[in-house]
Design a protein around this motif. Structure first.
Motif, PDB file in Angstrom:
ATOM      1  N   GLN A   1       0.832  -1.203   0.000  1.00  0.00           N
ATOM      2  CA  GLN A   1       0.000   0.000   0.000  1.00  0.00           C
ATOM      3  C   GLN A   1       0.869   1.257   0.000  1.00  0.00           C
ATOM      4  O   GLN A   1       0.459   2.301  -0.496  1.00  0.00           O
ATOM      5  CB  GLN A   1      -0.919   0.017   1.235  1.00  0.00           C
ATOM      6  CG  GLN A   1      -1.783  -1.232   1.405  1.00  0.00           C
ATOM      7  CD  GLN A   1      -2.903  -1.350   0.394  1.00  0.00           C
ATOM      8  OE1 GLN A   1      -2.756  -0.950  -0.748  1.00  0.00           O
ATOM      9  NE2 GLN A   1      -4.033  -1.891   0.805  1.00  0.00           N
ATOM     10  N   ASN A   2       2.066   1.121   0.558  1.00  0.00           N
ATOM     11  CA  ASN A   2       2.985   2.258   0.589  1.00  0.00           C
ATOM     12  C   ASN A   2       3.940   2.273  -0.601  1.00  0.00           C
ATOM     13  O   ASN A   2       4.797   3.145  -0.697  1.00  0.00           O
ATOM     14  CB  ASN A   2       3.805   2.231   1.894  1.00  0.00           C
ATOM     15  CG  ASN A   2       2.911   2.323   3.121  1.00  0.00           C
ATOM     16  OD1 ASN A   2       1.914   3.042   3.114  1.00  0.00           O
ATOM     17  ND2 ASN A   2       3.247   1.575   4.171  1.00  0.00           N
ATOM     18  N   SER A   3       3.817   1.283  -1.471  1.00  0.00           N
ATOM     19  CA  SER A   3       4.684   1.205  -2.662  1.00  0.00           C
ATOM     20  C   SER A   3       3.822   0.935  -3.889  1.00  0.00           C
ATOM     21  O   SER A   3       3.725  -0.204  -4.365  1.00  0.00           O
ATOM     22  CB  SER A   3       5.710   0.071  -2.492  1.00  0.00           C
ATOM     23  OG  SER A   3       6.408   0.199  -1.283  1.00  0.00           O
ATOM     24  N   PRO A   4       3.160   1.966  -4.408  1.00  0.00           N
ATOM     25  CA  PRO A   4       2.193   1.795  -5.500  1.00  0.00           C
ATOM     26  C   PRO A   4       2.756   1.098  -6.740  1.00  0.00           C
ATOM     27  O   PRO A   4       2.007   0.463  -7.484  1.00  0.00           O
ATOM     28  CB  PRO A   4       1.783   3.238  -5.837  1.00  0.00           C
ATOM     29  CG  PRO A   4       2.113   4.023  -4.612  1.00  0.00           C
ATOM     30  CD  PRO A   4       3.294   3.365  -3.994  1.00  0.00           C
ATOM     31  N   GLN A   5       4.060   1.203  -6.956  1.00  0.00           N
ATOM     32  CA  GLN A   5       4.643   0.618  -8.163  1.00  0.00           C
ATOM     33  C   GLN A   5       4.839  -0.894  -8.048  1.00  0.00           C
ATOM     34  O   GLN A   5       4.946  -1.584  -9.060  1.00  0.00           O
ATOM     35  CB  GLN A   5       6.010   1.283  -8.459  1.00  0.00           C
ATOM     36  CG  GLN A   5       5.947   2.793  -8.667  1.00  0.00           C
ATOM     37  CD  GLN A   5       4.918   3.186  -9.718  1.00  0.00           C
ATOM     38  OE1 GLN A   5       4.879   2.599 -10.804  1.00  0.00           O
ATOM     39  NE2 GLN A   5       4.101   4.184  -9.412  1.00  0.00           N
ATOM     40  N   ARG A   6       4.905  -1.386  -6.820  1.00  0.00           N
ATOM     41  CA  ARG A   6       5.138  -2.819  -6.618  1.00  0.00           C
ATOM     42  C   ARG A   6       3.811  -3.583  -6.669  1.00  0.00           C
ATOM     43  O   ARG A   6       2.790  -3.108  -6.182  1.00  0.00           O
ATOM     44  CB  ARG A   6       5.835  -3.082  -5.283  1.00  0.00           C
ATOM     45  CG  ARG A   6       7.211  -2.434  -5.190  1.00  0.00           C
ATOM     46  CD  ARG A   6       7.928  -2.865  -3.920  1.00  0.00           C
ATOM     47  NE  ARG A   6       8.299  -4.279  -3.961  1.00  0.00           N
ATOM     48  CZ  ARG A   6       8.993  -4.896  -3.004  1.00  0.00           C
ATOM     49  NH1 ARG A   6       9.365  -4.215  -1.924  1.00  0.00           N
ATOM     50  NH2 ARG A   6       9.295  -6.172  -3.097  1.00  0.00           N
ATOM     51  N   LYS A   7       3.873  -4.770  -7.249  1.00  0.00           N
ATOM     52  CA  LYS A   7       2.661  -5.590  -7.402  1.00  0.00           C
ATOM     53  C   LYS A   7       2.603  -6.741  -6.390  1.00  0.00           C
ATOM     54  O   LYS A   7       1.539  -7.268  -6.120  1.00  0.00           O
ATOM     55  CB  LYS A   7       2.578  -6.161  -8.824  1.00  0.00           C
ATOM     56  CG  LYS A   7       2.561  -5.106  -9.918  1.00  0.00           C
ATOM     57  CD  LYS A   7       1.324  -4.241  -9.817  1.00  0.00           C
ATOM     58  CE  LYS A   7       1.267  -3.230 -10.961  1.00  0.00           C
ATOM     59  NZ  LYS A   7       0.144  -2.291 -10.811  1.00  0.00           N
ATOM     60  N   TYR A   8       3.757  -7.138  -5.894  1.00  0.00           N
ATOM     61  CA  TYR A   8       3.763  -8.241  -4.933  1.00  0.00           C
ATOM     62  C   TYR A   8       4.993  -8.146  -4.042  1.00  0.00           C
ATOM     63  O   TYR A   8       5.981  -7.488  -4.375  1.00  0.00           O
ATOM     64  CB  TYR A   8       3.749  -9.598  -5.654  1.00  0.00           C
ATOM     65  CG  TYR A   8       5.007  -9.894  -6.440  1.00  0.00           C
ATOM     66  CD1 TYR A   8       6.089 -10.549  -5.838  1.00  0.00           C
ATOM     67  CD2 TYR A   8       5.117  -9.521  -7.775  1.00  0.00           C
ATOM     68  CE1 TYR A   8       7.244 -10.816  -6.553  1.00  0.00           C
ATOM     69  CE2 TYR A   8       6.267  -9.782  -8.496  1.00  0.00           C
ATOM     70  CZ  TYR A   8       7.332 -10.427  -7.893  1.00  0.00           C
ATOM     71  OH  TYR A   8       8.477 -10.683  -8.589  1.00  0.00           O
ATOM     72  N   ILE A   9       4.903  -8.787  -2.881  1.00  0.00           N
ATOM     73  CA  ILE A   9       6.043  -8.898  -1.958  1.00  0.00           C
ATOM     74  C   ILE A   9       6.057 -10.320  -1.403  1.00  0.00           C
ATOM     75  O   ILE A   9       5.034 -10.826  -0.938  1.00  0.00           O
ATOM     76  CB  ILE A   9       5.936  -7.889  -0.793  1.00  0.00           C
ATOM     77  CG1 ILE A   9       6.204  -6.461  -1.299  1.00  0.00           C
ATOM     78  CG2 ILE A   9       6.934  -8.238   0.321  1.00  0.00           C
ATOM     79  CD1 ILE A   9       6.087  -5.400  -0.216  1.00  0.00           C
ATOM     80  N   ILE A  10       7.224 -10.950  -1.480  1.00  0.00           N
ATOM     81  CA  ILE A  10       7.426 -12.250  -0.836  1.00  0.00           C
ATOM     82  C   ILE A  10       8.198 -11.979   0.448  1.00  0.00           C
ATOM     83  O   ILE A  10       9.311 -11.456   0.413  1.00  0.00           O
ATOM     84  CB  ILE A  10       8.209 -13.215  -1.750  1.00  0.00           C
ATOM     85  CG1 ILE A  10       7.433 -13.439  -3.061  1.00  0.00           C
ATOM     86  CG2 ILE A  10       8.460 -14.543  -1.048  1.00  0.00           C
ATOM     87  CD1 ILE A  10       8.160 -14.299  -4.074  1.00  0.00           C
ATOM     88  N   SER A  11       7.589 -12.308   1.583  1.00  0.00           N
ATOM     89  CA  SER A  11       8.169 -11.963   2.880  1.00  0.00           C
ATOM     90  C   SER A  11       9.576 -12.537   3.035  1.00  0.00           C
ATOM     91  O   SER A  11       9.857 -13.668   2.608  1.00  0.00           O
ATOM     92  CB  SER A  11       7.295 -12.492   4.015  1.00  0.00           C
ATOM     93  OG  SER A  11       6.021 -11.915   3.947  1.00  0.00           O
ATOM     94  N   ASN A  12      10.450 -11.738   3.652  1.00  0.00           N
ATOM     95  CA  ASN A  12      11.810 -12.181   3.950  1.00  0.00           C
ATOM     96  C   ASN A  12      11.854 -12.854   5.310  1.00  0.00           C
ATOM     97  O   ASN A  12      10.863 -12.892   6.045  1.00  0.00           O
ATOM     98  CB  ASN A  12      12.779 -10.996   3.921  1.00  0.00           C
ATOM     99  CG  ASN A  12      12.926 -10.437   2.525  1.00  0.00           C
ATOM    100  OD1 ASN A  12      13.045 -11.191   1.567  1.00  0.00           O
ATOM    101  ND2 ASN A  12      12.906  -9.119   2.402  1.00  0.00           N
TER     102      ASN A  12
END
Length: 528
Positions: free
Chosen positions: A297-308
C-alpha cells in the motif's frame, strides 16, 4: 427413454420385431430400422441408440462385423443378436464382442421380451448408478470446497492448534511437509469502483487459475472478504526456503500473466507469507502476508512482496500477540463486551511496550485486526459493512480510542445478532433436522439452509444447545427408533432405514452406545 435400432434384412421380421418392442413397456421405443450391416453402422453413428437388435446373417457386412465396427465408436451400445443359425461358432464370436443376449428366429414374443427386459433393466441400473456416482462426486467436490474454505478460515483465526501436517496429509492423500499463505488483493483503479458482480467474477477467475497452477503443491482457496482472498499453499515435498520463493514466484507470474489479459477494471496485489513447517504456525504466515500487503500500500509501483526471513527474537512476541488476538475474536463471537474490551486493552498495552506508541504501527495493527473481524463477521453471516479509517496525523491515543469505539460497536452488533437473528436461525436449523432426520443430512447442508458458515454453525449450535450437531441428530434418530420399536409389525431393518441409517450394523452399534442395549435387546425389554 431408451432408443432401439432394429437391424434385419427381412422386412417382415423387422416390422414384427418393431411392433413387439414398441408395445412392450413405457420409455422404450424403436427409433430406426436398417436392412443390412452397412446401413446399421451408418444409422448407429447418427442415432446413437442405447440398444440394437442385430440379425447375424445378412448380405454384405454381417451382424458380427457390424457389431465390431459399431463398438469402435460407440462401446456403450448394447446388442441383442438375432439369428436362425443355432451354432456354437456364431454364439462364440458374438460373445467375444461382449454380447450377452442371443435369440433364435423364429422367436416367440415371450423370448424377445424376456431378453429385452434383461438388457433394459441392466441399462437403467447402470444409468441410475452413473447418476448416483455423479451426484456423489458433485457432493464430494462441494464438501471439499467447503472444507477447504473452513480450513483456511480456521487457519486465519488461529483455530487449528490440534491438527498436524501429517493428519492433513492423511485426509488429502498426500505428503505435506510445510505450508505458507498467499493473500490476493483486488483494488479498483483510480476513479472506478469494483462492483459485487465483478468481485464474484474475479474470485471465480482466481480459483480457476490457481487450480491450474498447482503442480508440486496443494492449494486451498479461502472465502473472499471485502477485496481479499487468502490462499493456503501446502507443500507436498520437503521444500527449502529458496525453493519456496521460486514456487511462489512461479504462481505469481502465472496469475499476473493471465490477469493482464482479463477484463478487470482493477489492480491486483499479492502478499506472500513465510514458509512454516507446522500447521499451528500457518496463522503467522497469514500475518506475514497481511504485512506484505500493508507494505504494498505504501509502494504503488510494486505488485507483490514475498516476505523475507523474520527475526527469531520477534517470534515469542508475535505468538503472544496472535494468542491475544485469537481470544479477542472468540470473545467477540460470543458477544462478550467486557472480555473483548479487556483483551483489546491488553493488545494495545503489549503493542505500546514493543513499538513505543508509533502511530503508523498501530494503524497497521488495527487495520489487520479489523480485516480479521470483517472476515469473521462474513463467515458468521453478519452483515456489518462499517469499517474505521485511521489518520496517521492524529494523536496516537485518539487512534486507539477510535479503534476501541468501533470495536465496541461491532461487539454490540454481534450481541444483538446472537440474541435475535442467531437464535432464530438455530431454531430454524433444529426444526430442519427434526423434519429431515431420516435423510442423509450433513452439517454442511443444514448450515447452508440457515445461511451460516459450517464452521460457525457448528460452534453456535453447541453454544446454544449444549451438544454437537451430530449428537443432536443421533439423539433424535435413536428416540424415534425407540418409538418405532413399539410396533411389533416393523422389523429392526425397516426401523434402521426409516430413521436415517443405511447400515443395520452401524445402527446397532450407535443404538447400543446410546442406550446400553442392542436394538433386539431393547425391543425384548419393552415387549416383556
Amino acid at each position: 427413454m431408451l432408443n432401439i435400432l432394429v437391424v434385419d434384412d427381412e422386412v417382415l421380421e423387422r416390422k414384427a420385431l418393431t411392433k413387439i418392442i414398441n408395445s412392450s413397456q413405457e420409455g422404450v421405443t424403436v427409433i430406426g430400422e436398417a436392412q443390412n450391416g452397412r446401413k446399421a453402422i451408418e444409422m448407429a453413428k447418427v442415432l446413437r441408440p442405447d440398444l440394437i437388435f442385430m440379425d447375424i446373417k445378412m448380405p454384405g457386412i454381417d451382424g458380427v462385423q457390424a457389431v465390431k465396427e459399431i463398438r469402435k465408436f460407440a462401446p456403450d451400445i448394447r446388442f441383442i443378436m438375432v439369428s436362425a443359425f443355432n451354432t456354437f461358432e456364431y454364439a462364440k464370436e458374438v460373445m467375444q464382442q461382449g454380447v450377452k443376449e442371443y435369440i433364435l428366429k423364429p422367436s416367440r414374443t415371450e423370448d424377445i421380451l424376456a431378453s429385452l427386459n434383461r438388457v433394459v433393466d441392466e441399462i437403467r441400473s447402470e444409468r441410475r448408478h452413473k447418476i448416483e456416482q455423479q451426484s456423489l462426486m458433485e457432493n464430494l467436490n462441494r464438501a471439499v470446497s467447503i472444507a477447504q474454505k473452513e480450513w483456511v478460515s480456521s487457519m486465519i483465526l488461529n483455530q487449528i492448534q490440534d491438527i498436524s501436517f501429517d493428519e492433513w496429509g492423511e485426509l488429502l492423500g498426500i505428503e505435506i511437509t510445510s505450508g505458507y499463505v498467499m493473500l490476493f488483493l483486488i483494488e479498483p483503479k483510480e476513479g472506478t469502483e469494483v462492483s459485487l458482480a465483478e468481485k464474484k467474477n474475479w474470485y471465480s477467475w482466481l480459483k480457476g487459475h490457481l487450480k491450474s497452477a498447482r503442480e508440486k503443491e496443494e492449494i486451498m482457496i479461502g472465502p473472499m472478504t471485502e477485496n481479499q482472498v487468502p490462499v493456503l499453499i501446502l507443500c507436498k515435498n520437503t521444500t527449502e526456503k529458496y525453493q519456496h520463493k521460486l514456487n511462489a514466484q512461479s504462481i505469481i507470474d502465472q496469475i499476473f500473466n493471465q490477469f493482464i489479459k482479463g477484463p478487470f477494471r482493477a489492480e491486483l496485489k499479492i502478499g506472500v507469507g513465510l514458509l512454516y513447517k507446522h500447521a499451528y504456525e500457518l496463522n503467522q504466515s497469514y500475518h506475514d502476508a497481511v504485512m506484505a500487503i500493508g507494505q504494498l500500500q505504501n509502494s504503488p509501483q510494486r505488485k507483490y512482496i514475498i516476505s523475507n526471513k523474520r527475526d527469531n527474537k520477534e517470534m515469542p512476541i508475535i505468538s503472544e500477540f496472535l494468542e491475544i488476538e485469537k481470544k479477542l475474536l472468540d470473545s467477540l463471537r460470543q458477544g462478550d463486551v467486557n472480555q473483548v474490551l479487556r483483551l483489546f486493552d491488553t493488545l494495545v498495552t503489549k503493542q505500546a511496550e514493543k513499538e513505543k506508541w508509533k502511530t503508523p504501527v498501530f494503524i497497521k495493527a488495527f487495520d489487520e485486526l479489523f480485516i480479521l473481524i470483517s472476515r469473521m463477521l462474513h463467515d458468521l453471516g453478519i452483515n456489518y459493512q462499517q469499517s474505521p479509517t485511521f489518520d496517521a496525523t492524529e494523536n496516537q491515543k485518539k487512534t486507539v480510542e477510535k479503534a476501541k469505539s468501533h470495536l465496541l460497536a461491532v461487539v454490540n452488533h454481534v450481541q444483538a445478532w446472537r440474541n435475535n437473528h442467531a437464535k432464530g436461525m438455530l431454531q430454524k436449523a433444529k426444526e430442519f433436522i427434526e423434519s429431515h432426520y431420516s435423510d442423509s443430512i450433513t452439517l454442511e447442508q443444514v448450515a447452508e439452509y440457515v445461511e451460516l458458515s459450517p464452521f460457525y454453525f457448528s460452534k453456535l449450535f453447541k453454544d446454544r444447545f449444549g451438544m454437537t450437531f451430530i449428537d443432536y441428530l443421533t439423539e433424535i434418530r435413536i428416540n424415534r427408533a425407540k418409538t418405532e420399536m413399539e410396533n411389533p409389525g416393523k422389523s429392526l431393518k425397516e426401523i434402521c432405514y426409516s430413521v436415517g441409517y443405511r447400515d443395520p450394523n452401524y445402527f446397532s452399534r450407535v443404538f447400543k452406545k446410546q442406550t446400553g442395549l442392542s436394538p433386539s435387546e431393547y425391543r425384548k425389554a419393552i415387549v416383556s
